[in-house]
Design a protein around this motif. Structure first.
Motif, PDB file in Angstrom:
ATOM      1  N   SER A  39      -6.545  35.810 -30.522  1.00  0.00           N
ATOM      2  CA  SER A  39      -6.609  37.225 -30.871  1.00  0.00           C
ATOM      3  C   SER A  39      -6.332  37.315 -32.369  1.00  0.00           C
ATOM      4  N   GLY A  40      -7.405  37.471 -33.132  1.00  0.00           N
ATOM      5  CA  GLY A  40      -7.241  37.474 -34.585  1.00  0.00           C
ATOM      6  C   GLY A  40      -6.841  36.084 -35.048  1.00  0.00           C
ATOM      7  N   SER A  41      -5.680  35.978 -35.713  1.00  0.00           N
ATOM      8  CA  SER A  41      -5.197  34.679 -36.188  1.00  0.00           C
ATOM      9  C   SER A  41      -4.084  34.136 -35.297  1.00  0.00           C
ATOM     10  N   THR A  42      -3.959  34.635 -34.080  1.00  0.00           N
ATOM     11  CA  THR A  42      -2.945  34.169 -33.139  1.00  0.00           C
ATOM     12  C   THR A  42      -3.620  33.385 -32.014  1.00  0.00           C
ATOM     13  N   VAL A  43      -3.093  32.202 -31.735  1.00  0.00           N
ATOM     14  CA  VAL A  43      -3.578  31.360 -30.646  1.00  0.00           C
ATOM     15  C   VAL A  43      -2.467  31.292 -29.614  1.00  0.00           C
ATOM     16  N   SER A  44      -2.816  31.509 -28.345  1.00  0.00           N
ATOM     17  CA  SER A  44      -1.810  31.426 -27.282  1.00  0.00           C
ATOM     18  C   SER A  44      -2.337  30.559 -26.151  1.00  0.00           C
ATOM     19  N   VAL A  45      -1.392  29.910 -25.456  1.00  0.00           N
ATOM     20  CA  VAL A  45      -1.723  29.031 -24.339  1.00  0.00           C
ATOM     21  C   VAL A  45      -0.839  29.411 -23.157  1.00  0.00           C
ATOM     22  N   THR A  46      -1.422  29.353 -21.957  1.00  0.00           N
ATOM     23  CA  THR A  46      -0.698  29.653 -20.726  1.00  0.00           C
ATOM     24  C   THR A  46      -0.992  28.559 -19.718  1.00  0.00           C
ATOM     25  N   THR A  47       0.043  28.161 -18.972  1.00  0.00           N
ATOM     26  CA  THR A  47      -0.118  27.159 -17.933  1.00  0.00           C
ATOM     27  C   THR A  47       0.873  27.433 -16.808  1.00  0.00           C
ATOM     28  N   SER A  48       0.608  26.865 -15.675  1.00  0.00           N
ATOM     29  CA  SER A  48       1.565  26.923 -14.563  1.00  0.00           C
ATOM     30  C   SER A  48       1.798  25.522 -14.023  1.00  0.00           C
ATOM     31  N   ALA A  49       1.429  24.507 -14.802  1.00  0.00           N
ATOM     32  CA  ALA A  49       1.480  23.123 -14.348  1.00  0.00           C
ATOM     33  C   ALA A  49       2.814  22.443 -14.625  1.00  0.00           C
ATOM     34  N   CYS A  50       3.670  23.029 -15.454  1.00  0.00           N
ATOM     35  CA  CYS A  50       4.904  22.356 -15.847  1.00  0.00           C
ATOM     36  C   CYS A  50       6.089  22.817 -15.001  1.00  0.00           C
ATOM     37  N   GLY A  51       6.988  21.880 -14.758  1.00  0.00           N
ATOM     38  CA  GLY A  51       8.238  22.186 -14.072  1.00  0.00           C
ATOM     39  C   GLY A  51       9.387  22.098 -15.063  1.00  0.00           C
ATOM     40  N   ARG A  52      10.454  22.783 -14.762  1.00  0.00           N
ATOM     41  CA  ARG A  52      11.602  22.824 -15.675  1.00  0.00           C
ATOM     42  C   ARG A  52      12.502  21.617 -15.412  1.00  0.00           C
ATOM     43  N   ILE A  53      12.765  20.845 -16.463  1.00  0.00           N
ATOM     44  CA  ILE A  53      13.654  19.695 -16.394  1.00  0.00           C
ATOM     45  C   ILE A  53      14.655  19.808 -17.536  1.00  0.00           C
ATOM     46  N   ASN A  54      15.941  19.767 -17.213  1.00  0.00           N
ATOM     47  CA  ASN A  54      17.029  19.883 -18.203  1.00  0.00           C
ATOM     48  C   ASN A  54      16.878  21.128 -19.074  1.00  0.00           C
ATOM     49  N   GLY A  55      16.450  22.233 -18.487  1.00  0.00           N
ATOM     50  CA  GLY A  55      16.333  23.499 -19.201  1.00  0.00           C
ATOM     51  C   GLY A  55      15.094  23.640 -20.059  1.00  0.00           C
ATOM     52  N   SER A  56      14.181  22.685 -20.003  1.00  0.00           N
ATOM     53  CA  SER A  56      12.984  22.733 -20.840  1.00  0.00           C
ATOM     54  C   SER A  56      11.740  22.661 -19.970  1.00  0.00           C
ATOM     55  N   TRP A  57      10.736  23.477 -20.304  1.00  0.00           N
ATOM     56  CA  TRP A  57       9.445  23.438 -19.609  1.00  0.00           C
ATOM     57  C   TRP A  57       8.543  22.381 -20.225  1.00  0.00           C
ATOM     58  N   GLY A  58       8.673  22.178 -21.518  1.00  0.00           N
ATOM     59  CA  GLY A  58       7.823  21.246 -22.233  1.00  0.00           C
ATOM     60  C   GLY A  58       7.437  21.829 -23.576  1.00  0.00           C
ATOM     61  N   THR A  59       6.448  21.231 -24.228  1.00  0.00           N
ATOM     62  CA  THR A  59       6.009  21.701 -25.538  1.00  0.00           C
ATOM     63  C   THR A  59       4.492  21.800 -25.566  1.00  0.00           C
TER      64      THR A  59
END
Length: 182
Positions: A39-59
């Motif tokens: 959207s304009g100069s903003t890039v966004s990504v969405t997923t539902s494939a990651c699980g939370r491990i040690n408080g982090s979803w991933g990068t």
């Protein structure tokens, strides 16, 4: 063409045997596991494939055409819920980029290429001399009645008139073809 009875008996059995393989393969479009949008100069990504491990979803990482690995791109931590995780980059310059999502268990959720288009440039305006006498909106050739909103009542009345005209024409032509009919 004749279908043999043995083929009719084997058909459902073959289909039942192939069904688990077809279901295991899954849809082809789900192979990526991520959804990237701009959207304009903003890039966004969405997923539902990651699980939370040690408080982090991933990068998630945004790589331009010169960068070749996940570590070289602009990295953002995923945030969200168990249903959906997302990340976004703002002020992205126009170009072609690759988005890679790496879950916290070191599995790649997916990669996808995205093109960030340049912002449209404003059209140059020309100063009009004040002494020029010209119509305010010009001729409007070809626009006709599409410029004005007539409202529902007017459109219904026009539709009724057109419909009654069609009915009258059909009645006239049928009566002319067989004059003894009413």
């Amino acid at each position: 063409m004749r279908i043999s009875p043995s083929l009719l008996r084997r058909g459902p059995a073959v289909a039942a045997a192939a069904l688990p393989f077809a279901l295991a393969a899954g849809p082809v479009s789900a192979a990526s596991g991520i959804s990237v949008s701009t959207s304009g100069s903003t890039v966004s990504v969405t997923t539902s494939a990651c699980g939370r491990i040690n408080g982090s979803w991933g990068t998630a990482s945004l790589l331009d055409s010169r960068q070749t690995s996940f570590a070289h791109g602009r990295q953002v931590a995923l945030s969200g819920t168990a249903a959906a995780q997302s990340a976004a980059w703002s002020s992205v310059t126009p170009g072609t980029y690759t988005v890679i999502v790496l879950c916290s268990n070191n599995d790649t959720a997916g990669t996808q290429t995205v093109i960030v288009a340049p912002a449209p440039s404003p059209s140059p305006t020309r100063a009009v001399p004040a002494a020029t006498a010209s119509p305010s909106r010009g001729v409007l050739g070809g626009v006709g009645g599409a410029v004005r909103d007539y409202g529902t009542v007017t459109l219904v009345a026009g539709g009724a008139l057109a419909g009654s005209g069609v009915i009258a024409a059909v009645w006239f032509l049928r009566r002319r073809a067989k004059p003894y009919r009413f």
